[in-house]
Write an enzyme that holds these catalytic residues in place. Structure first.
Site, PDB file in Angstrom:
ATOM      1  N   GLU A   1      19.793   5.781 -20.191  1.00  0.00           N
ATOM      2  CA  GLU A   1      20.872   5.455 -21.118  1.00  0.00           C
ATOM      3  C   GLU A   1      22.117   5.010 -20.355  1.00  0.00           C
ATOM      4  OE1 GLU A   1      21.401   8.742 -23.830  1.00  0.00           O
ATOM      5  OE2 GLU A   1      19.449   8.418 -24.756  1.00  0.00           O
TER       6      GLU A   1
ATOM      7  N   HIS B   1      22.273   6.648 -29.088  1.00  0.00           N
ATOM      8  CA  HIS B   1      22.346   8.113 -29.029  1.00  0.00           C
ATOM      9  C   HIS B   1      23.425   8.606 -30.005  1.00  0.00           C
ATOM     10  CE1 HIS B   1      21.269  11.632 -26.166  1.00  0.00           C
ATOM     11  NE2 HIS B   1      21.573  12.099 -27.373  1.00  0.00           N
TER      12      HIS B   1
END
Length: 311
Positions: A263, A281
């Site tokens: 990420e 997220h």
């Protein structure tokens, strides 16, 4: 005066009065918006007593620099970004905020199911970006079979929502809560059965050695061709390369991911697919969850040091 480092981006966003609480309690607060590079975080915690942390990587390298750190208060539930084993060796306690984002994540998971099943995001982009005005045929969720991988707080909250859609819910969990399952009308089954029988599979398992790449090519190959995969848990639970290959070959109907192995996923091959929804997220980011995470992560620190003073 105890020194506290606070890094979560949304900390105090909707209850700024929390900073007055810190001041009134006599704490020195250093506010840095994370996630921070390891070098910067390591420098910050050298003389800190406590760390309130979001998704920042709290590695052995970072913890090595901590001279008097006594507590890490995770802003959220998952602690896989923290080297807990090394923290314990250094005598640093690690606590989290269980239950704070249960409803937010369950809402989001169900929202992804609906959006993916009915191609809502694709229809939006087709209209806005391509000027297309056409019907996009999707699937109804009502009456379908929902498979839950993980039947803890969030998984069971998703099951409650599924009852309103008259969905038949089956679940896989290594530690099944039979009482709760009976209450919600959920049936437990082994992993392969859940994958084979479900029209939608929603992930709600923590990331640990046993669950890393739990969903890979073998598991994807037994799923129904129209099955939708939803992941709001942790990116490492799904092998993204295998997922890309399976969807490219038409082995499953689509996927919606809010979490990724890396990420942000800057170069993911999933970007090239039409039958995906990819978000940043974001599942726990509700006003209410942020308020709860702010207060509980704060209270964890205050309680810890108040208890120490009394001993």
């Amino acid at each position: 005066m105890a020194k506290v480092i606070i890094t979560p981006r949304s900390y105090g966003m909707f209850n700024p009065e929390v900073f007055t609480i810190w001041k009134d309690e006599g704490y020195e607060v250093i506010r840095k918006t994370g996630p921070l590079p390891e070098e910067e975080l390591a420098e910050l915690i050298k003389d800190a007593d406590a760390l309130v942390v979001g998704t920042d990587r709290v590695s052995k390298r970072v913890l090595d620099t901590a001279g008097k750190l006594k507590l890490i208060s995770k802003y959220g539930v998952g602690t896989d970004n923290i080297d807990k084993e090394f923290a314990e060796l250094k005598g640093i306690a690690v606590v989290n905020t269980p239950g704070v984002n249960t409803e937010a994540v369950a809402d989001y998971a169900f929202g992804l199911m609906l959006s993916l099943a009915r191609h809502i995001v694709k229809s939006h982009h087709d209209l806005i970006e391509k000027g297309k005005w056409e019907k996009t045929v999707g699937l109804e969720l009502y009456g379908k079979k929902l498979g839950l991988l993980g039947f803890g707080a969030i998984g069971s909250a998703v099951a409650r929502r599924a009852k309103g859609f008259n969905m038949d819910v089956i679940a896989y969990d290594p530690f099944p809560n039979h009482t709760l399952a009976t209450e919600l009308g959920v049936t437990f089954a082994d992993l392969e059965t859940v994958l084979q029988e479900s029209d939608v599979v929603s992930m709600h398992l923590p990331l640990m050695p046993e669950t890393k790449n739990l969903i890979s090519r073998t598991q994807l190959s037994v799923m129904k061709k129209h099955c939708l995969l939803i992941n709001t848990a942790r990116g490492g639970v799904v092998d993204e390369t295998a997922l890309y290959e399976a969807m490219k070959e038409g082995e499953i109907g689509g996927a919606a991911l809010d979490v990724f192995q890396e990420e942000p996923p800057l170069k993911s091959p999933l970007f090239a697919l039409d039958n995906v929804i990819l978000t940043s997220h974001n599942a726990s980011a509700s006003v209410e969850a942020i308020q709860r995470m702010t207060m509980q992560s704060t209270e964890n620190v205050l309680r810890f040091f108040n208890t120490m003073e009394k001993v």
